[in-house]
Design a protein around this motif. Structure first.
Motif, mmCIF file in Angstrom:
data_model
loop_
_atom_site.group_PDB
_atom_site.id
_atom_site.type_symbol
_atom_site.label_atom_id
_atom_site.label_comp_id
_atom_site.label_asym_id
_atom_site.label_seq_id
_atom_site.Cartn_x
_atom_site.Cartn_y
_atom_site.Cartn_z
ATOM 1 N N LEU A 76 -46.522 64.098 -56.198
ATOM 2 C CA LEU A 76 -45.236 64.118 -55.490
ATOM 3 C C LEU A 76 -45.060 62.858 -54.647
ATOM 4 C CD1 LEU A 76 -45.057 67.859 -54.377
ATOM 5 C CD2 LEU A 76 -43.735 66.742 -56.182
ATOM 6 N N ALA A 77 -46.151 62.354 -54.083
ATOM 7 C CA ALA A 77 -46.061 61.093 -53.336
ATOM 8 C C ALA A 77 -45.613 59.968 -54.252
ATOM 9 C CB ALA A 77 -47.425 60.765 -52.711
ATOM 10 N N TYR A 78 -46.154 59.926 -55.464
ATOM 11 C CA TYR A 78 -45.742 58.904 -56.432
ATOM 12 C C TYR A 78 -44.290 59.080 -56.861
ATOM 13 C CZ TYR A 78 -50.202 56.583 -57.262
ATOM 14 O OH TYR A 78 -51.338 55.824 -57.125
ATOM 15 N N ARG A 79 -43.796 60.290 -56.862
ATOM 16 C CA ARG A 79 -42.410 60.527 -57.274
ATOM 17 C C ARG A 79 -41.433 60.252 -56.140
ATOM 18 N NH1 ARG A 79 -40.938 66.425 -59.329
ATOM 19 N NH2 ARG A 79 -42.672 65.891 -60.715
ATOM 20 N N TRP A 80 -41.770 60.688 -54.931
ATOM 21 C CA TRP A 80 -40.806 60.646 -53.837
ATOM 22 C C TRP A 80 -40.766 59.315 -53.087
ATOM 23 C CZ3 TRP A 80 -42.511 66.014 -51.508
ATOM 24 C CH2 TRP A 80 -41.995 67.041 -52.313
ATOM 25 N N MET A 81 -41.906 58.725 -52.821
ATOM 26 C CA MET A 81 -41.941 57.552 -51.948
ATOM 27 C C MET A 81 -41.103 56.384 -52.492
ATOM 28 S SD MET A 81 -43.032 56.761 -49.001
ATOM 29 C CE MET A 81 -43.321 55.355 -47.939
ATOM 30 N N PRO A 82 -41.160 56.069 -53.800
ATOM 31 C CA PRO A 82 -40.320 54.966 -54.291
ATOM 32 C C PRO A 82 -38.826 55.231 -54.132
ATOM 33 C CG PRO A 82 -42.094 55.435 -55.833
ATOM 34 C CD PRO A 82 -42.086 56.549 -54.843
ATOM 35 N N ARG A 83 -38.412 56.497 -54.040
ATOM 36 C CA ARG A 83 -36.998 56.803 -53.846
ATOM 37 C C ARG A 83 -36.589 56.614 -52.386
ATOM 38 N NH1 ARG A 83 -36.552 62.429 -57.423
ATOM 39 N NH2 ARG A 83 -37.372 61.535 -59.368
ATOM 40 N N VAL A 84 -37.515 56.851 -51.481
ATOM 41 C CA VAL A 84 -37.228 56.684 -50.057
ATOM 42 C C VAL A 84 -37.337 55.220 -49.648
ATOM 43 C CG1 VAL A 84 -38.021 57.266 -47.725
ATOM 44 C CG2 VAL A 84 -37.948 59.025 -49.503
ATOM 45 N N ALA A 85 -38.368 54.527 -50.176
ATOM 46 C CA ALA A 85 -38.596 53.112 -49.849
ATOM 47 C C ALA A 85 -38.783 52.329 -51.144
ATOM 48 C CB ALA A 85 -39.816 52.974 -48.948
ATOM 49 N N PRO A 86 -37.695 52.003 -51.827
ATOM 50 C CA PRO A 86 -37.792 51.389 -53.152
ATOM 51 C C PRO A 86 -38.145 49.900 -53.137
ATOM 52 C CG PRO A 86 -35.493 51.660 -52.529
ATOM 53 C CD PRO A 86 -36.292 52.309 -51.459
ATOM 54 N N GLY A 87 -38.142 49.267 -51.992
ATOM 55 C CA GLY A 87 -38.418 47.837 -51.937
ATOM 56 C C GLY A 87 -39.881 47.513 -52.168
ATOM 57 N N THR A 88 -40.181 46.221 -52.157
ATOM 58 C CA THR A 88 -41.554 45.767 -52.404
ATOM 59 C C THR A 88 -42.523 46.302 -51.368
ATOM 60 O OG1 THR A 88 -40.778 43.733 -53.458
ATOM 61 C CG2 THR A 88 -43.026 43.741 -52.609
ATOM 62 N N THR A 89 -42.138 46.261 -50.090
ATOM 63 C CA THR A 89 -43.031 46.744 -49.039
ATOM 64 C C THR A 89 -43.317 48.230 -49.200
ATOM 65 O OG1 THR A 89 -42.202 45.077 -47.494
ATOM 66 C CG2 THR A 89 -43.356 46.964 -46.549
ATOM 67 N N LEU A 117 -44.126 65.811 -46.591
ATOM 68 C CA LEU A 117 -43.025 66.775 -46.468
ATOM 69 C C LEU A 117 -41.743 66.075 -46.024
ATOM 70 C CD1 LEU A 117 -44.895 69.761 -44.757
ATOM 71 C CD2 LEU A 117 -44.166 69.574 -47.147
ATOM 72 N N ALA A 118 -41.857 65.156 -45.086
ATOM 73 C CA ALA A 118 -40.673 64.416 -44.616
ATOM 74 C C ALA A 118 -40.069 63.586 -45.741
ATOM 75 C CB ALA A 118 -41.052 63.522 -43.440
ATOM 76 N N THR A 119 -40.922 63.000 -46.563
ATOM 77 C CA THR A 119 -40.431 62.218 -47.700
ATOM 78 C C THR A 119 -39.669 63.112 -48.673
ATOM 79 O OG1 THR A 119 -42.326 60.741 -47.477
ATOM 80 C CG2 THR A 119 -41.123 60.648 -49.545
ATOM 81 N N GLY A 120 -40.224 64.308 -48.919
ATOM 82 C CA GLY A 120 -39.534 65.241 -49.801
ATOM 83 C C GLY A 120 -38.184 65.669 -49.267
ATOM 84 N N VAL A 121 -38.099 65.891 -47.959
ATOM 85 C CA VAL A 121 -36.823 66.275 -47.340
ATOM 86 C C VAL A 121 -35.800 65.155 -47.486
ATOM 87 C CG1 VAL A 121 -35.702 66.785 -45.144
ATOM 88 C CG2 VAL A 121 -37.854 67.914 -45.740
ATOM 89 N N ARG A 127 -30.788 63.051 -49.951
ATOM 90 C CA ARG A 127 -30.077 61.998 -50.685
ATOM 91 C C ARG A 127 -29.468 62.535 -51.971
ATOM 92 N NH1 ARG A 127 -33.632 56.397 -49.895
ATOM 93 N NH2 ARG A 127 -33.513 56.405 -47.615
ATOM 94 N N ARG A 128 -30.142 63.485 -52.577
ATOM 95 C CA ARG A 128 -29.563 64.098 -53.783
ATOM 96 C C ARG A 128 -28.304 64.882 -53.451
ATOM 97 N NH1 ARG A 128 -34.940 66.806 -56.565
ATOM 98 N NH2 ARG A 128 -35.820 64.891 -57.473
ATOM 99 N N GLU A 129 -28.301 65.506 -52.248
ATOM 100 C CA GLU A 129 -27.175 66.378 -51.890
ATOM 101 C C GLU A 129 -26.003 65.614 -51.297
ATOM 102 O OE1 GLU A 129 -28.972 69.137 -49.269
ATOM 103 O OE2 GLU A 129 -29.899 70.335 -50.872
ATOM 104 N N GLU A 130 -26.213 64.331 -50.927
ATOM 105 C CA GLU A 130 -25.123 63.556 -50.358
ATOM 106 C C GLU A 130 -24.035 63.319 -51.401
ATOM 107 O OE1 GLU A 130 -26.741 59.985 -48.866
ATOM 108 O OE2 GLU A 130 -27.674 60.905 -47.096
ATOM 109 N N PRO A 131 -22.736 63.522 -51.029
ATOM 110 C CA PRO A 131 -21.651 63.273 -51.995
ATOM 111 C C PRO A 131 -21.544 61.794 -52.325
ATOM 112 C CG PRO A 131 -20.757 63.680 -49.808
ATOM 113 C CD PRO A 131 -22.221 63.967 -49.714
ATOM 114 N N VAL A 132 -21.198 61.513 -53.556
ATOM 115 C CA VAL A 132 -21.016 60.129 -53.986
ATOM 116 C C VAL A 132 -19.646 59.638 -53.495
ATOM 117 C CG1 VAL A 132 -20.849 58.595 -55.949
ATOM 118 C CG2 VAL A 132 -22.428 60.528 -56.019
ATOM 119 N N PRO A 133 -19.573 58.554 -52.705
ATOM 120 C CA PRO A 133 -18.273 58.076 -52.166
ATOM 121 C C PRO A 133 -17.366 57.598 -53.302
ATOM 122 C CG PRO A 133 -20.015 56.475 -51.763
ATOM 123 C CD PRO A 133 -20.699 57.688 -52.287
#
Length: 511
Positions: free
Chosen positions: A95-108, A486-490, A495-501
């Motif tokens: 789950l860390a491998y799945r979630w973290m790149p979505r929260v912090a997708p940059g190089t760092t 857990l915070a990363t998962g939240v 972000r999935r639930e946010e409406p697309v502008p």
């Protein structure tokens, strides 16, 4: 999936080879790397399956010594249960491998944030296995595999938990540097390189010289195994016979192993008188061990025996009796599955509450009885109380000719490095050694022979950072990593639930 399963199995076998008997410590990095790569991109179910393959290949080889006397059932029960718990923890890593790149997708985020989270979740899994269920079984910690490596010095700063964390971080960061090589350029390898430099370049924390202590350590090689045929007092007599050559030596203390007295000297007048006479002949205190009874409770007890005193002058009871070895938790339940095996364990040891520390003529001695060597709090408690040297008493007779005694000896060596204290590791049958504060062997006895060693053991003062902040490291890395996951998962869910502008200027009304 098939490649991931094969890689996971190979990783588990490689990790086992990092521990004694083989002791090829660099293979710990190979094992961790294969495990992590096999978890990248997995679903929860796939991660559990791959994690189970890795853990089973490790645990079933790592603790195969449990089948030495009792057959395959205890082996399969212990290795199988630890494998299942490890597989659950593998889901968190996936789950860390799945979630973290979505929260912090940059190089760092990829080359620093993700490896930090992966290493933290891996370390949290180790801490979980080391505390639950009952007293846990922290026998497979990555950091403990490094007792013969130059990396062990870092344990004096961060403890074994911190060493595990940095090792896994280095591997995870190297993996991400390779995965991001097209976008991160040279910066992608900086975190992995920094971790490797820390592992190799950081020297052990220096503790202060406090003189030497002349120790006689006796390995009686008596019939101390559970199924050994023996006459009453046979182990005691073997210990006495192996001790007699020390009479006349100028000694500060004489140390016997766990179970070196196969009678309760606190309730057996004849044995107590024999110990009085022996201590008088040696002209030195005896640090011994026996099963003792107080009321309805039975304890695995280390005792300090001094000639001419009201003995024992000090006692320490084993803090964590071994489940299914020294007592049976929930006996009624487990007896439903294996009544013959469960009924073999007649004696029920009670956990002790007396601190693992003796003052022996002004010298502080930290204690651990057999498997207590794997529990951080027992070791740190003795040092915090003022131990200048550590004495580990053990009985490896049930595991003759297996890797168990060598693995336990490696753990003792890691404790010496972690605490900056010399260790006297004395066994009924071997392996017995005196270990310097930097992990070097100072003296040793051959296994399966009776003998005694006389050693000038260095004393040390001052606490290493591992002893001072060890619990904080475990709290931050363990619970902190779980909370971070857990915070990363939240965040991912939000972000999935946010409406697309809507695009600017688009009429969103009805036509």
């Amino acid at each position: 999936m098939w490649a991931a399963l094969l890689g996971a199995v190979a990783g588990g076998l490689a990790l086992d080879l990092a521990f004694p008997d083989a002791g090829v410590w660099p293979l710990a990095f190979v094992g961790v790397g294969l495990s992590l790569v096999s978890l990248i991109g997995r679903s929860a179910g796939g991660a559990f399956l791959v994690g189970l393959a890795f853990a089973a290949s490790f645990w079933f080889t790592h603790v195969s010594w449990t089948s030495r006397y009792l057959g395959v059932l205890p082996w399969f029960a212990l290795a199988g249960f630890e494998s299942l718990l490890s597989a659950v923890g593998a889901v968190g890593i996936a789950l860390a491998y799945r979630w973290m790149p979505r929260v912090a997708p940059g190089t760092t985020g990829r080359v620093l944030g993700l490896p930090l989270l992966v290493a933290g979740v891996w370390t949290a899994r180790e801490l979980w296995l080391g505390t639950w269920p009952y007293t846990g079984f922290p026998w497979g910690r990555i950091g403990m595999s490094q007792s013969e490596s130059p990396l062990a010095a870092l344990a004096s700063w961060l403890g074994v938990t911190g060493l595990t964390f940095v090792m896994v971080f280095a591997v995870a960061a190297a993996i991400e540097a390779v995965r991001c090589r097209r976008t991160a350029h040279w910066r992608g390898g900086v975190p992995a390189l920094a971790a490797l430099v820390a592992l190799v370049a950081v020297p052990a924390f220096p503790t202060a010289d406090a003189g030497t202590w002349r120790v006689g350590a006796v390995q009686g090689n008596g019939p101390a195994a559970y199924f050994d045929t023996r006459a009453p007092y046979a182990v005691f007599e073997a210990q006495r016979a192996a001790t007699f050559p020390l009479v006349g030596e100028d000694l500060d203390v004489v140390v016997w192993p766990e179970g070196g007295v196969d009678a309760d000297p606190t309730n057996n007048v004849d044995v107590a008188e024999e110990l009085d006479r022996l201590a008088e002949r040696l002209d030195a205190p005896l640090l011994l061990n026996a099963a003792t009874r107080r009321g309805d409770d039975i304890f695995n007890t280390s005792m300090l025996w001094v000639a001419g005193s009201d003995n024992p002058v000090a006692m320490h009871d084993k803090t964590r009796p071994v489940p299914f070895g020294e007592y049976v938790p929930d006996r009624w339940f487990y007896r439903l599955f294996a009544p013959d095996l469960i009924d073999l364990i007649q004696r029920e040891y009670t956990p002790g509450t007396i601190p693992p520390f003796f003052d022996v003529d002004g010298v502080g001695v930290g204690l651990a009885i057999c498997f207590d060597v794997i529990y951080d709090d027992v070791i740190w408690s003795g040092v915090r109380d003022g131990a200048q040297v550590l004495v580990f008493q053990t009985n490896n007779a049930d595991f003759r000719d297996t890797d168990e005694n060598l693995q336990q000896l490696a753990f003792a060596r890691m404790r010496a490095i972690e605490t900056g204290r010399a260790v006297v590791n004395i066994s009924t049958v071997g392996t017995s050694q005196v270990i310097a504060p930097d992990g070097r062997e100072l003296d040793a006895l051959d296994a399966d022979v009776a003998g005694a060693m006389v050693t000038d053991v260095p004393l040390r003062e001052g606490r290493t950072p591992a002893v001072v902040i060890g619990f904080a490291v475990q709290l931050v890395v363990g619970w902190g990593s779980v909370l971070a996951l857990l915070a990363t998962g939240v965040l991912v869910r939000r972000r999935r639930e946010e409406p697309v502008p809507s695009p600017q200027g688009t009429d969103t009304g009805s036509s």
